[in-house]
Design a protein around this motif. Sequence first.
Motif, PDB file in Angstrom:
ATOM      1  N   LYS A  64       0.840  -1.192   0.000  1.00 53.47           N
ATOM      2  CA  LYS A  64       0.000   0.000   0.000  1.00 53.47           C
ATOM      3  C   LYS A  64       0.880   1.247   0.000  1.00 53.47           C
ATOM      4  O   LYS A  64       1.938   1.282   0.624  1.00 53.47           O
ATOM      5  N   TYR A  65       0.394   2.264  -0.705  1.00 54.02           N
ATOM      6  CA  TYR A  65       1.122   3.520  -0.840  1.00 54.02           C
ATOM      7  C   TYR A  65       0.119   4.652  -0.624  1.00 54.02           C
ATOM      8  O   TYR A  65      -1.076   4.511  -0.879  1.00 54.02           O
ATOM      9  N   LYS A  66       0.630   5.795  -0.155  1.00 54.60           N
ATOM     10  CA  LYS A  66      -0.277   6.892   0.176  1.00 54.60           C
ATOM     11  C   LYS A  66       0.380   8.222  -0.179  1.00 54.60           C
ATOM     12  O   LYS A  66       1.597   8.397  -0.058  1.00 54.60           O
ATOM     13  N   THR A  67      -0.449   9.161  -0.650  1.00 52.76           N
ATOM     14  CA  THR A  67       0.000  10.532  -0.856  1.00 52.76           C
ATOM     15  C   THR A  67      -1.204  11.445  -0.669  1.00 52.76           C
ATOM     16  O   THR A  67      -2.334  10.973  -0.455  1.00 52.76           O
ATOM     17  N   VAL A  68      -0.964  12.751  -0.754  1.00 53.14           N
ATOM     18  CA  VAL A  68      -2.025  13.736  -0.561  1.00 53.14           C
ATOM     19  C   VAL A  68      -2.011  14.709  -1.732  1.00 53.14           C
ATOM     20  O   VAL A  68      -0.936  15.171  -2.149  1.00 53.14           O
ATOM     21  N   ALA A  69      -3.181  15.028  -2.278  1.00 53.20           N
ATOM     22  CA  ALA A  69      -3.281  15.990  -3.371  1.00 53.20           C
ATOM     23  C   ALA A  69      -2.883  17.380  -2.882  1.00 53.20           C
ATOM     24  O   ALA A  69      -3.223  17.786  -1.768  1.00 53.20           O
ATOM     25  N   ASP A  70      -2.162  18.115  -3.724  1.00 49.30           N
ATOM     26  CA  ASP A  70      -1.691  19.445  -3.336  1.00 49.30           C
ATOM     27  C   ASP A  70      -2.823  20.473  -3.446  1.00 49.30           C
ATOM     28  O   ASP A  70      -3.982  20.134  -3.722  1.00 49.30           O
ATOM     29  N   ALA A  71      -2.469  21.735  -3.244  1.00 49.67           N
ATOM     30  CA  ALA A  71      -3.475  22.795  -3.212  1.00 49.67           C
ATOM     31  C   ALA A  71      -4.200  22.962  -4.541  1.00 49.67           C
ATOM     32  O   ALA A  71      -5.314  23.491  -4.595  1.00 49.67           O
ATOM     33  N   GLN A  72      -3.574  22.525  -5.646  1.00 55.70           N
ATOM     34  CA  GLN A  72      -4.211  22.585  -6.967  1.00 55.70           C
ATOM     35  C   GLN A  72      -4.957  21.300  -7.309  1.00 55.70           C
ATOM     36  O   GLN A  72      -5.517  21.172  -8.405  1.00 55.70           O
ATOM     37  N   GLY A  73      -4.922  20.341  -6.406  1.00 57.74           N
ATOM     38  CA  GLY A  73      -5.615  19.085  -6.648  1.00 57.74           C
ATOM     39  C   GLY A  73      -4.798  18.060  -7.409  1.00 57.74           C
ATOM     40  O   GLY A  73      -5.332  17.022  -7.817  1.00 57.74           O
ATOM     41  N   ASN A  74      -3.507  18.312  -7.583  1.00 56.07           N
ATOM     42  CA  ASN A  74      -2.651  17.354  -8.282  1.00 56.07           C
ATOM     43  C   ASN A  74      -1.965  16.441  -7.277  1.00 56.07           C
ATOM     44  O   ASN A  74      -1.578  16.878  -6.184  1.00 56.07           O
ATOM     45  N   TRP A  75      -1.803  15.190  -7.646  1.00 60.44           N
ATOM     46  CA  TRP A  75      -1.066  14.260  -6.798  1.00 60.44           C
ATOM     47  C   TRP A  75      -0.175  13.370  -7.656  1.00 60.44           C
ATOM     48  O   TRP A  75      -0.429  13.163  -8.845  1.00 60.44           O
ATOM     49  N   LYS A  76       0.870  12.859  -7.031  1.00 56.54           N
ATOM     50  CA  LYS A  76       1.817  11.995  -7.735  1.00 56.54           C
ATOM     51  C   LYS A  76       2.543  11.165  -6.695  1.00 56.54           C
ATOM     52  O   LYS A  76       2.867  11.658  -5.604  1.00 56.54           O
ATOM     53  N   LEU A  77       2.762   9.898  -7.008  1.00 56.73           N
ATOM     54  CA  LEU A  77       3.581   9.049  -6.136  1.00 56.73           C
ATOM     55  C   LEU A  77       4.384   8.082  -6.988  1.00 56.73           C
ATOM     56  O   LEU A  77       4.122   7.924  -8.192  1.00 56.73           O
ATOM     57  N   MET A  78       5.369   7.471  -6.360  1.00 62.56           N
ATOM     58  CA  MET A  78       6.240   6.543  -7.071  1.00 62.56           C
ATOM     59  C   MET A  78       6.127   5.156  -6.471  1.00 62.56           C
ATOM     60  O   MET A  78       6.181   4.984  -5.247  1.00 62.56           O
ATOM     61  N   LEU A  79       5.997   4.176  -7.338  1.00 62.35           N
ATOM     62  CA  LEU A  79       6.104   2.784  -6.921  1.00 62.35           C
ATOM     63  C   LEU A  79       7.565   2.367  -7.030  1.00 62.35           C
ATOM     64  O   LEU A  79       8.290   2.847  -7.900  1.00 62.35           O
TER      65      LEU A  79
END
Length: 548
Positions: A64-79
Motif C-alpha cells: 500500500k502507498y499513500k500521498t495527498v493531493a496538493d493545493a491545486q488538486g494534483n497528486w503523484k507518487l512513485m512505486l
Amino acid sequence: MNKYWFYKVGLVVVFLCFAVVGGAKVKLPALVSDGMVLQRGEQVNLWGTAAPGETVNVAFLKKKYKTVADAQGNWKLMLPALKAGGPYTMTINDIELKDILVGDVWVCSGQSNMELPVARVTDRFRDEITADSNYPMVRYIKTPLLYDFHAPQTDIPGISWKAMTPENVMSFSALVYFFAKDFYQKTKVPVGVINSSVGGSPVEAWLSEEALRPFPSYLNEKRIYESDDLIASMKKEERKKSHAWNVALYQGDKGMHEATPWYADGYDDSDWQQTELFASGWATNGLNPINGSHWFRKDFQVSEQQAGEQATLRLGCIVDADSVYVNGTFVGTVSYQYPPRIYTIPAGLLKAGKNTVTIRLFSYGGRPHFVKEKPYKILFGKGQPEKGELEISLEGNWKYRLGAPMPAAPGQTAFHYKPAGLYNAMIAPLLNYTVSGIIWYQGESNVSRRNEYKALLSAMITDWRGRWNRPEMPFYIIELADFLSPEDKGGRAAWAEFRKVQAEVADTNANVTLIKNGDLGEWNDIHPLDKKTLGQRLSRAVFQQRSN
C-alpha cells in the motif's frame, strides 16, 4: 434573524462543502488505465487529480502507498522498481484497474513510416499476420492527431491500451508489430508501446518551446500560430477556396455531365486517344503538368466461370487521387497518393465477355501519373496470385480523355506541422509515464533542410531526456530507407546525405543507436513494406543493449 436561522444556514453550508469535497473523486490520466504496461526495473510514476488535500491510497502487489493531493488538486507518487509479470490488479481509492502488466515500455514517434499500420503490409506478410498475431502480453496505444501552440498539455483523452490480438492487430503500427512480437519472443517480458507519431511531420513540430530557443526562426513561426483566431480564420478561408475549386472541377468535367457519363457501362469511347498506362504525354501540356481530372477506360474479358464472382481490383498507387468504376458501378476511391489501391469488385458485377474499368484521376498540383512497378490487375479467389489464383493484367494501353483542366488546387495549411505543436499535445502528456526509451522514425519531411537536422534532432533528444528526467535514456533512430527513381540522381544524393546526418546524430550523442534501414527501401514507395526485417533489427539492437 435569530440564532436558530444562522444555525440552519451553517449546517447547509457545511453539508454543501462536504458534498463538493466528496464529489471530487480521484481522476486518472488516460495512460493510467486498464491494460497498461508499467516499466520494469525502474521507479514507476502514478499521478492524477483529486480534491485539494484529499488522501490518495494505492494498493498494488500486496503493498500500500499513500500521498495527498496538493493545493491545486494534483497528486503523484512513485512505486518501487517492479519485476516483469502480470496480469495484476491495482486500486486507487475507489478505482480498480485491471489486467496490468509489468515489462518494457517504449515511446515510438516520428512520421508516417512509424504510423503505417499492419493492414498496409498484408500484401507481403498476410500469412504470418493471419497465423501469428495473438500476443496478449504486448499492449499498444496510438495517440490521436492533436496540436497546441499555447502550452504543454497534461492528458490525451480518449486513448486506451489494446492487446495484440487478431481483432486489434490491423491497426497496430507495422514496425511496432514486428518489433514487439520479436522482442517478446526473445525475452518473454511484456511489451508496451505508446505510438505518438504523425504522417508528414517535421522534427521541429516535436520540439518544446524551450528547445526551440536556439532556432529563432522556428520559435517565431510558432508564435505566429499562438492566435486561435488566426488559425480559425485561415481554416475557414481555406475551406472556402477548396470548396470553390472542387465545385469548379465538377462543373467543368464533361465526363460527369454528358448525357451518358464517361463511367457508364456501354459508353462509346471509340474516339478517345490511346495511351500506355505509364506514359507521360497525357499528364502535361508539353512543359507543365495538367491538373484537374483525367479519365481512363480499359476493357477486359471475363470467362463464364469467373462471371458473377467477387474479385479484387488492384490499381497500384496513383498520383494524386481517384474514383474507380467497374461496368458503371462505383467500387472505391482514395483521396491521396500513397495508399495502395485495393478495391473489391462485388459478386454479381462482372459478366461473361467484355467488362470495363474506368478511372477518374484527380491531380491537385504536381505531375499526375500511375506509379510504376506496382500491381495493376484483377484477382480472383483470395487475391493472392502467388498461390495460383487467376489474375487479369490491366497494364498496357488504355483509352484516355481529359475531363477538366484546372489550376493547381489551393493549398491547405498543415497547422500540426508547425513548431512545438505536436510536442505540446502529443509528447508532454506522456512525460510522467515511466518508459524504457524512445524509438524515432522520422526525417523524410526534413531532407530538404538536412543541413540543420543534426542540431534540431540533438536538441530534441536532450530536451526529451531532461523532461523524462533520464539523461541517458536510450534513443533508437531508424535510418531512412532508400527512395526515388535511379534517374533522380539529385534526389537520391539528398537522401543519402540525410542518412549521413542521422549517423552523425547517433555518433555524437551518448546512448543513441542508429538502426540500419537504407537497404530495405523501395524506389517507388516512400513507405516500404518490409517492416519485418526492420522490426527484427530494432528488436535485436534493444535486446543486445539490455543484455550488456
